[in-house]
Structures are given as C-alpha cells and as structure tokens.
Design a protein around this motif. Structure first.
Motif, PDB file in Angstrom:
ATOM      1  N   VAL A  49     -33.115  33.967 -11.046  1.00  0.00           N
ATOM      2  CA  VAL A  49     -32.455  33.053 -11.628  1.00  0.00           C
ATOM      3  C   VAL A  49     -31.253  33.715 -12.253  1.00  0.00           C
ATOM      4  O   VAL A  49     -31.332  34.581 -13.119  1.00  0.00           O
ATOM      5  CB  VAL A  49     -33.594  32.662 -12.941  1.00  0.00           C
ATOM      6  CG1 VAL A  49     -32.907  31.667 -13.754  1.00  0.00           C
ATOM      7  CG2 VAL A  49     -34.667  32.071 -12.158  1.00  0.00           C
ATOM      8  N   VAL A  50     -30.071  32.910 -12.157  1.00  0.00           N
ATOM      9  CA  VAL A  50     -28.881  33.488 -12.621  1.00  0.00           C
ATOM     10  C   VAL A  50     -28.660  32.840 -14.204  1.00  0.00           C
ATOM     11  O   VAL A  50     -28.475  31.749 -14.688  1.00  0.00           O
ATOM     12  CB  VAL A  50     -27.496  33.002 -12.077  1.00  0.00           C
ATOM     13  CG1 VAL A  50     -26.270  33.365 -12.626  1.00  0.00           C
ATOM     14  CG2 VAL A  50     -27.775  33.533 -10.664  1.00  0.00           C
ATOM     15  N   SER A  51     -28.496  33.732 -15.375  1.00  0.00           N
ATOM     16  CA  SER A  51     -28.582  33.508 -16.628  1.00  0.00           C
ATOM     17  C   SER A  51     -26.986  33.324 -16.899  1.00  0.00           C
ATOM     18  O   SER A  51     -26.141  34.002 -16.466  1.00  0.00           O
ATOM     19  CB  SER A  51     -28.942  34.303 -17.543  1.00  0.00           C
ATOM     20  OG  SER A  51     -30.643  34.548 -17.287  1.00  0.00           O
ATOM     21  N   THR A  52     -26.533  32.615 -17.955  1.00  0.00           N
ATOM     22  CA  THR A  52     -25.201  32.500 -18.196  1.00  0.00           C
ATOM     23  C   THR A  52     -24.996  33.285 -19.544  1.00  0.00           C
ATOM     24  O   THR A  52     -26.012  33.736 -20.260  1.00  0.00           O
ATOM     25  CB  THR A  52     -24.735  30.914 -18.701  1.00  0.00           C
ATOM     26  OG1 THR A  52     -25.768  30.568 -19.738  1.00  0.00           O
ATOM     27  CG2 THR A  52     -24.730  29.969 -17.455  1.00  0.00           C
ATOM     28  N   PHE A  53     -23.864  33.725 -19.553  1.00  0.00           N
ATOM     29  CA  PHE A  53     -23.550  34.835 -20.798  1.00  0.00           C
ATOM     30  C   PHE A  53     -22.358  34.192 -21.461  1.00  0.00           C
ATOM     31  O   PHE A  53     -21.454  33.913 -20.822  1.00  0.00           O
ATOM     32  CB  PHE A  53     -23.239  36.364 -19.863  1.00  0.00           C
ATOM     33  CG  PHE A  53     -22.887  37.208 -20.976  1.00  0.00           C
ATOM     34  CD1 PHE A  53     -23.763  37.782 -22.058  1.00  0.00           C
ATOM     35  CD2 PHE A  53     -21.499  37.551 -21.214  1.00  0.00           C
ATOM     36  CE1 PHE A  53     -23.373  38.552 -22.867  1.00  0.00           C
ATOM     37  CE2 PHE A  53     -21.231  38.583 -21.931  1.00  0.00           C
ATOM     38  CZ  PHE A  53     -22.077  39.085 -22.741  1.00  0.00           C
ATOM     39  N   ARG A  54     -22.322  34.316 -22.618  1.00  0.00           N
ATOM     40  CA  ARG A  54     -21.302  33.740 -23.651  1.00  0.00           C
ATOM     41  C   ARG A  54     -20.612  34.928 -24.319  1.00  0.00           C
ATOM     42  O   ARG A  54     -21.311  35.800 -24.885  1.00  0.00           O
ATOM     43  CB  ARG A  54     -21.981  32.801 -24.796  1.00  0.00           C
ATOM     44  CG  ARG A  54     -22.430  31.475 -24.329  1.00  0.00           C
ATOM     45  CD  ARG A  54     -21.428  30.828 -23.515  1.00  0.00           C
ATOM     46  NE  ARG A  54     -20.680  30.032 -24.543  1.00  0.00           N
ATOM     47  CZ  ARG A  54     -19.729  29.029 -23.969  1.00  0.00           C
ATOM     48  NH1 ARG A  54     -19.705  28.607 -22.953  1.00  0.00           N
ATOM     49  NH2 ARG A  54     -18.625  28.840 -25.020  1.00  0.00           N
ATOM     50  N   ASN A  55     -19.587  35.178 -24.083  1.00  0.00           N
ATOM     51  CA  ASN A  55     -18.772  36.302 -24.618  1.00  0.00           C
ATOM     52  C   ASN A  55     -17.954  35.705 -25.944  1.00  0.00           C
ATOM     53  O   ASN A  55     -17.143  34.911 -25.701  1.00  0.00           O
ATOM     54  CB  ASN A  55     -17.913  36.880 -23.653  1.00  0.00           C
ATOM     55  CG  ASN A  55     -17.163  38.237 -23.838  1.00  0.00           C
ATOM     56  OD1 ASN A  55     -16.798  38.424 -25.382  1.00  0.00           O
ATOM     57  ND2 ASN A  55     -16.694  38.680 -23.289  1.00  0.00           N
ATOM     58  N   GLN A  56     -18.334  36.129 -27.035  1.00  0.00           N
ATOM     59  CA  GLN A  56     -17.801  35.734 -28.153  1.00  0.00           C
ATOM     60  C   GLN A  56     -16.220  35.764 -28.455  1.00  0.00           C
ATOM     61  O   GLN A  56     -15.683  35.065 -29.081  1.00  0.00           O
ATOM     62  CB  GLN A  56     -18.375  36.162 -29.434  1.00  0.00           C
ATOM     63  CG  GLN A  56     -18.047  35.575 -30.799  1.00  0.00           C
ATOM     64  CD  GLN A  56     -18.397  34.140 -30.911  1.00  0.00           C
ATOM     65  OE1 GLN A  56     -19.177  33.848 -30.599  1.00  0.00           O
ATOM     66  NE2 GLN A  56     -17.386  33.456 -31.387  1.00  0.00           N
TER      67      GLN A  56
END
Length: 129
Positions: A49-56
C-alpha cells in the motif's frame, strides 16, 4: 504479451461499526488508493500500500509561490496597461506623466523580482541543510 486484468465478479460483504469504518477511511485517505475497494484488496491480498507523504516545507513553498505569482500577474497587468497607454499618447506632457508612472512600475517589478530571488535563496539554503 501484456497481462489482462480479470473482471472481478465475486463480492465479499463485511459489516463494520461506524468507528471501524471511519478508521479504515482515515487510513485510506493517507494512501494513493482510488477507493475503499482497492485499498481493502491491497490489504487482504498482501500487496504493498503506497502511502502519501506531505512535506510541510514543500507546502509552504507552494503557498509562497502562489502569492508571488499573483503579485507578479498584477504587476504584469499594470505594466501592459502602461505600455498600451504609451501608444495612445500624443502630447509631450502626457508622455512625461506616463514616463513617471512607468518608472514607478519598473521599480516595483524590480523589487518583486529581488524578493522572489531572496525567497528562492532561503528555500535552497533550507533544503541543502
């Protein structure tokens, strides 16, 4: 020969409480899965499962760039209006007034360009750390 996707004909029904369903939806939103069925299939069939990543810092950069783009668009519109005005001038006094206004717009543009350079420099320095 490319692998054909088989049509899915089997349905599996599962009853969940509202809290359980909400928990699954919350996890789903953090992935790239298109829907709950796809997400659950990945989990049940042991697929990654590919998780999204939020870079602040990237989010901050995008916000800053959007503001700068808006300001540059406004300055560009003003600049275009002043050039159009130049083409309609016939008297010297009108031309002098236009030249003063144009000089002010030119300085504003130069200041915004310098501001953009400074923002980009800050971003580059923070990313290089």
């Amino acid at each position: 020969m490319e692998k054909r996707q088989q049509k899915r004909t089997r349905i599996v029904g599962v009853r969940l409480t509202a809290a359980e369903f909400e928990k699954i939806e919350k996890k789903l939103r953090k992935t790239t899965a298109k829907g709950i069925s796809e997400y659950l299939r990945y989990l049940l069939l042991d697929k990654p499962v590919v998780s999204t990543f939020r870079n602040q810092s990237t989010d901050d950069l995008i916000g800053e760039l959007a503001l700068l783009r808006t300001e540059l668009n406004r300055i560009g519109v003003n600049f275009n209006q002043s050039v159009k005005k130049l083409h309609t001038l016939h008297e010297t006094s009108d031309f002098k007034r236009w030249l003063l206004a144009h000089e002010l717009e030119k300085r504003t543009l130069a200041n915004k360009i310098e501001e953009i350079k400074n923002h980009i420099l800050k971003i580059v320095q923070s990313w290089l750390r």
